[in-house]
Design an enzyme around this catalytic site. Structure first.
Site, PDB file in Angstrom:
ATOM      1  CE  LYS A  74      36.206 -28.886 -20.176  1.00 25.93           C
ATOM      2  NZ  LYS A  74      36.233 -28.854 -18.822  1.00 25.93           N
ATOM      3  CB  SER A  98      40.726 -25.119 -13.624  1.00 29.84           C
ATOM      4  OG  SER A  98      41.004 -26.671 -14.071  1.00 29.84           O
ATOM      5  CG  ASN A 103      38.794 -31.465 -17.763  1.00 33.76           C
ATOM      6  OD1 ASN A 103      37.687 -31.690 -17.947  1.00 33.76           O
ATOM      7  ND2 ASN A 103      39.306 -30.238 -17.910  1.00 33.76           N
TER       8      ASN A 103
HETATM    9  O1  KPL Z   1      39.272 -27.529 -18.441  1.00 35.92           O
HETATM   10  C1  KPL Z   1      40.323 -26.957 -18.620  1.00 35.92           C
HETATM   11  C2  KPL Z   1      40.868 -27.420 -17.336  1.00 35.92           C
HETATM   12  O2  KPL Z   1      42.271 -26.131 -17.385  1.00 35.92           O
HETATM   13  O3  KPL Z   1      40.002 -27.328 -15.851  1.00 35.92           O
HETATM   14  C3  KPL Z   1      40.412 -27.439 -20.048  1.00 35.92           C
HETATM   15  C4  KPL Z   1      39.717 -27.388 -21.420  1.00 35.92           C
HETATM   16  C5  KPL Z   1      41.772 -28.132 -19.404  1.00 35.92           C
HETATM   17  C6  KPL Z   1      41.790 -25.933 -20.430  1.00 35.92           C
HETATM   18  O4  KPL Z   1      42.675 -25.102 -19.875  1.00 35.92           O
END
Ligand code: KPL
Length: 308
Positions: free
Chosen positions: A189, A259, A193
């Site tokens: 993950k 985000s 990101n």
């Molecule tokens: O976790 C995300 C974020 O925006 O922080 C993703 C998986 C990139 C989805 O937008």
């Protein structure tokens, strides 16, 4: 299940989109749920939740101040605040929680878990998690679920989570699993990101734009550097899986703004220090160079300053 669900007191710290989403899922599963908030009073709140079929639900919760005696009765606290608030949030509740309360951290990025161990008592424990479920907060106590996605949880340090609570969590959260090795899952993950968040924020684009050929070299470089750091950290993650996961998420979330894109657009603090910044910190420890991630870290810090 041995434990009476209605006596199973669970607290959620952080009533953002993910906190309220998990809250609703636990409420539906019959858990006795409270939120813990930063204010110095406790109060009842009506929470609105819209599911993927656009059905609207309403339920009542009690939002507790940290010193409320009910906080001592919580067996599990799920911390859903942004990475940069985790350590202060834990410090704030630590004097008031039960000696055997278990804590789960659910945030983007990595790092705060390394600092938390010093605040845990002998019978407390820490688990970590990551979720790809989508949700947006419409207003303070109103959230809409926007996407399905895998949630992975696993033990980190201290006492393991009680088996009944673990079963309750997995039953409540759709498409969730307990993994014996949570750190590699969190690194997959982290890779997603590290690529999507800064690139979409810097280029002011939707996640899907990163599928364009123009980004492929930079994406390869970010991943190569992450793999180098992971190797030094002795983390068993595979390059092809990292690459596939990153491109899968770019496709699955092609219409989303990340985000970090939203944080920059709304002049909010970003989680860069816990994403590419976390990699840069580890690279420094191992005395290796990761120039692409360093450049992204510097660019996001600069963008944040310019927007203030
Ligand atoms: O976790 C995300 C974020 O925006 O922080 C993703 C998986 C990139 C989805 O937008």
């Amino acid at each position: 299940m041995n434990m009476n669900l209605f006596e199973t007191k669970i607290g959620i710290l952080g009533a953002g989109a993910i906190g309220q989403l998990i809250g609703f899922q636990l409420h539906q599963a019959g858990a006795h749920l409270n939120f813990i908030h930063k204010y110095d009073y406790s109060c009842d709140e009506v929470v609105n939740f819209t599911d993927l079929d656009r059905n609207e639900h309403q339920y009542q919760i009690r939002a507790l101040t940290a010193s409320d005696p009910l906080v001592k009765r919580l067996k599990l606290i799920i911390v859903c605040v942004k990475a940069y608030h985790v350590v202060d949030a834990i410090k704030g509740i630590e004097p008031f929680i039960a000696k055997d309360c278990h804590i789960v951290l659910l945030h983007n990025g990595l790092g705060p878990h390394l600092e938390i161990s010093q605040y845990l008592k002998a019978n407390q424990g820490l688990s970590l998690g990551t979720t790809s479920q989508g949700a947006t907060r419409d207003f303070k106590w109103s959230v809409t679920r926007t996407g399905k996605g895998l949630t992975q949880l696993g033990h980190c340090i201290g006492q393991p989570l009680n088996a009944d609570l673990k079963q309750l969590l997995l039953a409540a959260i759709p498409n969730s699993e307990w993994t014996d090795e949570i750190l590699p899952s969190l690194w997959y993950k982290l890779a997603v990101n590290s690529v999507i968040n800064p690139l979409t924020a810097i280029n002011s684009c939707k996640n899907g734009s990163l599928a364009h050929q123009d980004y492929s070299n930079t994406i390869q470089d970010i991943i190569s550097e992450l793999m180098l750091v992971a190797e030094h950290e002795k983390l068993p993650i595979e390059r092809t899986l990292v690459h596939d996961r990153v491109h899968e998420v770019i496709k699955l979330t092609q219409n989303n703004y990340s985000s970090m894109h939203q944080d920059i657009a709304h002049q909010r603090q970003t989680e860069i220090d816990y994403i590419n910044g976390y990699l840069v910190k580890l690279a420094h420890k191992h005395q290796i160079h990761i120039p692409t991630n360093k450049k992204l870290l510097d660019s996001i810090r600069l963008l944040s300053q310019q927007r203030q």
